[in-house]
Structure formats: C-alpha cells, structure tokens
Write a protein that holds these residues in place. Sequence first.
Motif, short mmCIF file in Angstrom:
data_model
loop_
_atom_site.label_atom_id
_atom_site.label_comp_id
_atom_site.label_asym_id
_atom_site.label_seq_id
_atom_site.Cartn_x
_atom_site.Cartn_y
_atom_site.Cartn_z
N LEU A 30 30.36 0.34 75.68
CA LEU A 30 30.31 -1.11 75.89
C LEU A 30 28.89 -1.65 75.74
O LEU A 30 28.68 -2.72 75.19
N ALA A 33 27.99 -2.10 72.01
CA ALA A 33 29.00 -2.76 71.19
C ALA A 33 28.39 -3.52 70.02
O ALA A 33 29.05 -3.70 69.00
N GLN A 85 39.67 -0.48 64.49
CA GLN A 85 39.47 -1.77 63.82
C GLN A 85 38.73 -1.52 62.52
O GLN A 85 38.03 -0.53 62.38
N ASP A 95 35.26 -1.05 69.74
CA ASP A 95 36.19 -2.17 69.95
C ASP A 95 36.05 -2.56 71.42
O ASP A 95 36.55 -1.87 72.31
N SER A 96 35.38 -3.67 71.68
CA SER A 96 35.05 -4.05 73.05
C SER A 96 36.27 -4.19 73.95
O SER A 96 36.24 -3.78 75.11
N GLN A 97 37.34 -4.77 73.42
CA GLN A 97 38.54 -4.95 74.25
C GLN A 97 39.16 -3.61 74.61
O GLN A 97 39.58 -3.40 75.75
N LEU A 98 39.21 -2.70 73.67
CA LEU A 98 39.73 -1.37 73.94
C LEU A 98 38.86 -0.66 74.97
O LEU A 98 39.38 -0.05 75.92
N GLU A 99 37.56 -0.74 74.81
CA GLU A 99 36.64 -0.09 75.75
C GLU A 99 36.80 -0.65 77.16
O GLU A 99 36.79 0.09 78.14
N GLN A 100 36.94 -1.97 77.27
CA GLN A 100 37.12 -2.59 78.59
C GLN A 100 38.42 -2.13 79.23
O GLN A 100 38.45 -1.83 80.44
N ASN A 101 39.49 -2.06 78.44
CA ASN A 101 40.77 -1.58 78.97
C ASN A 101 40.69 -0.13 79.43
O ASN A 101 41.18 0.22 80.50
#
Length: 131
Positions: A30, A33, A85, A95-101
């Motif tokens: 993250l 990123a 992606q 992939d920031s959203q994947l990492e956050q999840n």
Amino acid sequence: MSISFDKALGVHQHTVGVRAKRAETLASNLANANTPGYKAKDIDFQRALNAATSEAKVGLSRTDGRHISASTQVMGEQKYRVPTQPDTGDGNTVDSQLEQNLFMQNSIEYQASLDFLGSKFKNLSKALTGN
C-alpha cells in the motif's frame, strides 16, 4: 507436572507471527502503490504456517565456542503477486483496492488469533490459580 505451551496454545501462537509478517508485506504494498516499477508481494499463509509449525529450524553460526547457540524458525517468504489489473505504463503492479481488502481481512484474522490466544491464557491461568 510440566506444561507444554506448544500443546496448550496450539497453532494460534504461530498464526499471530505469520499474520503480523503478512500485515507488514501488505502495508508495504500500500505504501508503494504509486512507486514506479514496484511489484506487489504477498505471503502464502498456509505455506508460512506449515513452515512455522514444523520443527524445521535454521541454525545460526557461532564464531566462538562461548557464544550461545541459537536458531530461528523459517517464516513465510515473500513472493510476487500475479497482477490483477493491466499495466498502467509505470510497471507498478499494486492494486490499492485489493491490497486494502486483503489488509483488512488479515487484520480481522490477526485479531481472531489474538482472541484465541487470550482465551487459552485465561484458561491456563484458571487452571493454575483455581479462579
């Protein structure tokens, strides 16, 4: 009669360490990123847990006979993640959203492991004190 902490605590003592290592890896992803050329990494939890729970240890070399011998368990190794992606042109695969999840899921599982350990210690304390 001695208490075997390995038997009393079970796998939870190892899951905390592996989850902490994975949290560091995901946080690094993250933080990078927007770093050009940075490749996202992850730890295979099951493989790391198997390594942590096995008796495979890495011995540390001693340069003097008076040194205390030590060994360390092998933790999970970081591996590059297959990108989910398309490349944006800078070579970054985070992939920031994947990492956050993944970070949130790992945090919840880390907290669950801590809760399990806490209950194990509470039960051990009850057994020792009778309260």
